[in-house]
Design a protein around this motif. Structure first.
Motif, mmCIF file in Angstrom:
data_model
loop_
_atom_site.group_PDB
_atom_site.id
_atom_site.type_symbol
_atom_site.label_atom_id
_atom_site.label_comp_id
_atom_site.label_asym_id
_atom_site.label_seq_id
_atom_site.Cartn_x
_atom_site.Cartn_y
_atom_site.Cartn_z
ATOM 1 N N LYS A 1 -5.041 -5.454 5.789
ATOM 2 C CA LYS A 1 -4.646 -4.041 5.680
ATOM 3 C C LYS A 1 -4.972 -3.495 4.290
ATOM 4 O O LYS A 1 -5.602 -2.444 4.154
ATOM 5 C CB LYS A 1 -3.141 -3.882 5.975
ATOM 6 N N THR A 2 -4.536 -4.234 3.278
ATOM 7 C CA THR A 2 -4.807 -3.791 1.910
ATOM 8 C C THR A 2 -6.309 -3.751 1.641
ATOM 9 O O THR A 2 -6.819 -2.802 1.025
ATOM 10 C CB THR A 2 -4.112 -4.734 0.903
ATOM 11 N N THR A 3 -7.017 -4.736 2.151
ATOM 12 C CA THR A 3 -8.468 -4.779 1.969
ATOM 13 C C THR A 3 -9.125 -3.546 2.590
ATOM 14 O O THR A 3 -10.037 -2.948 1.997
ATOM 15 C CB THR A 3 -9.033 -6.068 2.582
ATOM 16 N N PRO B 1 -1.749 2.149 -4.446
ATOM 17 C CA PRO B 1 -1.925 0.727 -4.126
ATOM 18 C C PRO B 1 -0.599 0.000 -3.913
ATOM 19 O O PRO B 1 0.460 0.491 -4.287
ATOM 20 C CB PRO B 1 -2.653 0.173 -5.357
ATOM 21 N N GLN B 2 -0.728 -1.174 -3.329
ATOM 22 C CA GLN B 2 0.447 -1.992 -3.057
ATOM 23 C C GLN B 2 1.005 -2.550 -4.373
ATOM 24 O O GLN B 2 0.250 -2.875 -5.282
ATOM 25 C CB GLN B 2 0.017 -3.148 -2.141
ATOM 26 N N GLY B 3 2.317 -2.634 -4.471
ATOM 27 C CA GLY B 3 2.920 -3.398 -5.556
ATOM 28 C C GLY B 3 3.256 -2.643 -6.832
ATOM 29 O O GLY B 3 3.655 -3.253 -7.811
ATOM 30 N N LEU C 1 -0.711 5.269 1.539
ATOM 31 C CA LEU C 1 0.373 4.521 0.910
ATOM 32 C C LEU C 1 0.350 3.087 1.418
ATOM 33 O O LEU C 1 0.412 2.849 2.630
ATOM 34 C CB LEU C 1 1.734 5.150 1.245
ATOM 35 N N ASP C 2 0.259 2.121 0.495
ATOM 36 C CA ASP C 2 0.231 0.714 0.893
ATOM 37 C C ASP C 2 1.605 0.088 0.648
ATOM 38 O O ASP C 2 1.978 -0.177 -0.500
ATOM 39 C CB ASP C 2 -0.862 -0.026 0.105
ATOM 40 N N GLU C 3 2.345 -0.130 1.707
ATOM 41 C CA GLU C 3 3.677 -0.736 1.661
ATOM 42 C C GLU C 3 4.567 -0.108 0.588
ATOM 43 O O GLU C 3 5.026 -0.787 -0.342
ATOM 44 C CB GLU C 3 3.567 -2.257 1.435
ATOM 45 N N PRO C 4 4.852 1.191 0.742
ATOM 46 C CA PRO C 4 5.630 1.874 -0.300
ATOM 47 C C PRO C 4 7.056 1.339 -0.455
ATOM 48 O O PRO C 4 7.635 1.488 -1.528
ATOM 49 C CB PRO C 4 5.650 3.336 0.167
HETATM 50 MG MG LIG Z 1 -1.224 -5.722 1.756
#
Ligand SMILES: [Mg+2]
Ligand SMILES: Nc1ncnc2c1ncn2[C@@H]1O[C@H](COP(=O)(O)OP(=O)(O)O)[C@@H](O)[C@H]1O
Lengths: 237, 291
Positions: free
Chosen positions: A43-45, A85-87, A161-164
């Protein structure tokens, strides 16, 4: 409605490892889009390929009719496609004020800097209290607000939004979900990766289950499933 | 009285040169995460370009600024040719040590071929001498003591008060996030190198005004700048600036009381002690970023 974003047969990865295998999806036909699926399945990729952080090996990405495949991340930001981005690692030693100024760096966003800053402060009043504080001194929830706020300063036409809500305490998480709903109601279309299926069902109209770097299932409006069915898809593979 | 004046003056003077060199090294480390081992060669080249322009008949007031600007271009080109292609490699720090050393040695030999081994000198910033507190000093050195803090303050203002400076500090902290707000990361890397090379070139012009120049004149200052940066902490530019002056004073005091011969040994002693107690440097916070 026509899709605002179309991903056509993207293959991408890191070095010799291929993570995404000929993946296709689109966004904007029915409203917000949710991506879900087990960890480590790309997903992130996929989001990194869309925003130009990662160059796809093959395939095509269209944003608002324009072919953005292979454009630099900066050029893609210039089209209004904005990726959180995530994180929430962000810029640890910059202040919130600095982050907001960076969000408005692109020539497209610069003229709207003042009004977007108002919007961010209305959405996240907590940030105004800590305006000059370094990001590293903020809580996880506040950092996520800064991440999203920075993206809003870029005047997004599509917000990714990546895993907000990753790693946030339940109460903070609910507040953040409410803010994301607000952003959506304000007219910004969203693509959201999220583990919390309830939140995705509430926020989005179109869902993709990403598995082994490909779309395993697409769920369009009218085919809405209940939580239990999604969970069984999730774990059934 | 004259002992104090001598130490104070010597410390301020050496500290200025060290600060000018170290700041560029720190700027490149914080933004790109590499050590530039051609930094000393930048210093030499700046001095020789200034010398050449003066030879062509340009007045120093014109030649010096041109040399500094040319050095910015040299820094940019060096970055584009031996650093940028390697970015993203896992072992980039070591690889860049080698590529910048190689490029530096090429430039050094080039300078030797073009300008020959014979020592040269460029005009002082200001001619003449003065006596302060019983110590005789040249106006050139006074000028360096005054100009350096102004330049460092200007650099600090640029990094902390302008949007471009903000962008440089941002790249130093998170490259992906910098891409995602639309920063031109490649250009910012080039800019960091250009600024560093300009400052080194200026330090070379300062040095060439009171000492004979040679193609290897940059190697000792590079070593000193490395010491300063390790001592002050690599993670900011204010740390190395303070450390530069501290080391300048330390050296001036050592050579006054114990003689020049013992100074390097004592300096390394202090350095090793510092690294044992605070490996991140005395002025460093535990993060990477410009401030
Ligand atoms: Mg991810
Ligand atoms: N920078 C990277 N270098 C190499 N492999 C990576 C990198 N980032 C992610 N991967 C690998 O790519 C795969 C997909 O990861 P990711 O896209 O982060 O999945 P998700 O977001 O769905 O959890 C994983 O197997 C992961 O180990």
């Amino acid at each position: 409605m026509n899709p605002i974003l179309t991903v056509e047969g993207i293959t991408a990865g890191y070095g010799r490892v291929t993570v995404l295998h000929d993946i296709s999806m689109d966004a904007g036909r029915f409203g917000n889009v949710g991506l879900f699926g087990p960890n480590g399945h790309g997903k992130t990729t996929l989001l990194r390929a869309i925003s130009g952080l990662l160059r796809p090996k093959s395939g095509r990405i269209l944003f608002d009719g324009q072919d953005i495949t292979g454009l630099s991340a900066r050029a893609i930001v210039g089209t209004g496609l904005i990726h959180v981005p995530q994180g929430n690692r962000l810029f640890p030693d910059l202040s919130i004020a600095d982050c907001m100024a960076l969000g408005a760096y692109s020539p497209r966003a610069r003229p709207h800097e003042a009004e977007n800053r108002e919007k961010v402060i209305r959405l996240f009043p907590k940030l105004a209290e800590r305006w000059r504080q370094r990001v590293r001194t903020l809580s996880g929830g506040e950092r996520q607000m800064v991440s999203i706020g920075t993206a809003l300063m870029s005047d997004p036409r599509l917000l990714i939004l990546d895993e907000p809500t990753l790693g946030l305490a339940p109460k903070i998480k609910d507040e953040l979900c409410a803010s994301v709903m607000d952003i959506s109601r304000g007219g910004v279309p969203l693509i959201v990766v999220e583990q919390d299926i309830e939140f995705l069902l509430e926020l989005t109209q179109q869902l993709y289950l990403v598995n082994h770097g490909a779309v395993a299932t697409e769920i369009k409006p009218g085919e809405s499933l209940d939580h239990g069915e999604i969970m069984s898809m999730y774990f059934g593979h | 009285m004259s002992a104090l004046a001598e130490i104070l003056f010597g410390g301020l003077f050496q500290g200025s040169l060290y600060a000018m060199m170290a700041v560029g090294l720190a700027l490149v480390w914080t933004t790109i995460g590499v050590f530039n081992f051609s930094h000393g060669v930048f210093m030499m080249l700046g001095a020789y370009i200034a010398w050449q322009l003066v030879e062509f008949g340009l007045p120093a007031a014109v030649a010096f600024p041109i040399a500094v600007v040319v050095m910015a271009g040299v820094g940019w080109i060096l970055q584009a040719s031996v650093v940028r292609p390697l970015i993203g490699r896992p072992n980039i720090v070591l690889v860049v040590v080698i590529t910048t050393l190689a490029a530096g040695s090429l430039i050094e030999n080039g300078a030797l071929t073009i300008w020959g081994p014979r020592s040269k000198q460029i005009p002082a910033l200001i001619d003449g001498n003065a006596t302060i507190g019983g110590v005789g000093v040249s106006l050139h050195q006074i000028a360096i003591i005054v100009i350096t803090p102004l330049i460092l303050a200007a650099l600090w203002m640029f990094l902390n008060r302008t949007r471009l400076g903000l962008a440089l500090r941002a790249v130093a902290q998170n490259e992906d996030a910098s891409h995602l707000v639309g920063l031109n990361v490649t250009a910012l890397y080039g800019l960091a190198f250009a600024i560093a090379a300009s400052l080194a070139g200026l330090a070379g012009i300062f040095m060439g005004g009171y000492r004979f120049m040679s193609p290897v004149m940059g190697s000792d200052p590079l070593l000193k700048a490395l010491i300063v940066v390790v001592f002050g902490g690599i993670s900011s530019i204010s740390g190395p600036i303070f450390a530069a002056y501290l080391i300048g004073f330390f050296e001036a005091a050592c050579s006054y009381y114990f003689g020049l011969y013992w100074t390097p040994a004592m300096l390394f002693g202090v350095l090793i002690l510092t690294l044992m107690v605070r490996p991140e440097g005395i002025f460093a916070s535990r993060s990477r970023g410009l401030a």
